[in-house]
Enzyme design. Structure first.
Site, PDB file in Angstrom:
ATOM      1  CB  VAL A   9     147.542  82.818  24.013  1.00  0.00           C
ATOM      2  CG1 VAL A   9     146.415  83.450  23.081  1.00  0.00           C
ATOM      3  CG2 VAL A   9     148.166  83.887  24.887  1.00  0.00           C
ATOM      4  CB  CYS A  10     143.749  78.356  24.172  1.00  0.00           C
ATOM      5  SG  CYS A  10     142.605  78.599  25.384  1.00  0.00           S
ATOM      6  CB  ALA A  11     140.257  79.343  21.085  1.00  0.00           C
ATOM      7  N   GLY A  13     140.732  80.725  26.436  1.00  0.00           N
ATOM      8  CA  GLY A  13     141.195  80.527  27.965  1.00  0.00           C
ATOM      9  C   GLY A  13     140.638  79.403  28.650  1.00  0.00           C
ATOM     10  CB  THR A  16     145.164  77.578  28.233  1.00  0.00           C
ATOM     11  OG1 THR A  16     144.297  78.084  27.001  1.00  0.00           O
ATOM     12  CG2 THR A  16     146.340  77.467  27.637  1.00  0.00           C
TER      13      THR A  16
END
Length: 99
Positions: A9-11, A13, A16
């Site tokens: 999970v990142c800000a 997507g 990542t």
């Protein structure tokens, strides 16, 4: 290594997704089963049920407690250096230790 399903999970997507490709390649080289997917913070609640562990990008690590409470899954922030260089071995070890 046993099969492990990892949700990244990142800000949004995007960053990542690059890491996801490296982790998939490492997983295949190690002969490990399981799936790896990258999503943004706005989408994890739609897919988390299919995963064993959630790893968060350093840029969203401040939301770790919220994600843990919402999913009931083990959650950890990927260390910034491992994230930046895509250290798949360290990141997989982190996921394994959580399961």
């Amino acid at each position: 290594m046993k099969a492990i399903n990892v949700l990244l999970v990142c800000a949004g997507g995007m960053s990542t997704s690059i890491l996801m490709k490296k982790l998939q390649q490492y997983r295949d080289e190690q002969g490990v089963a399981g799936q790896i997917q990258a999503v943004g913070l706005s989408a994890y609640e739609d897919v988390y049920q299919d995963y064993d562990v959630i790893l968060m990008g350093p840029q969203v690590a401040y939301r770790q407690g919220e994600v843990e409470a919402a999913t009931g899954l083990p959650v950890a922030a990927i260390p910034p250096l491992d994230y930046a260089v895509g250290d798949s071995a360290h990141i997989f070890k982190l996921a394994e230790n959580l399961v």
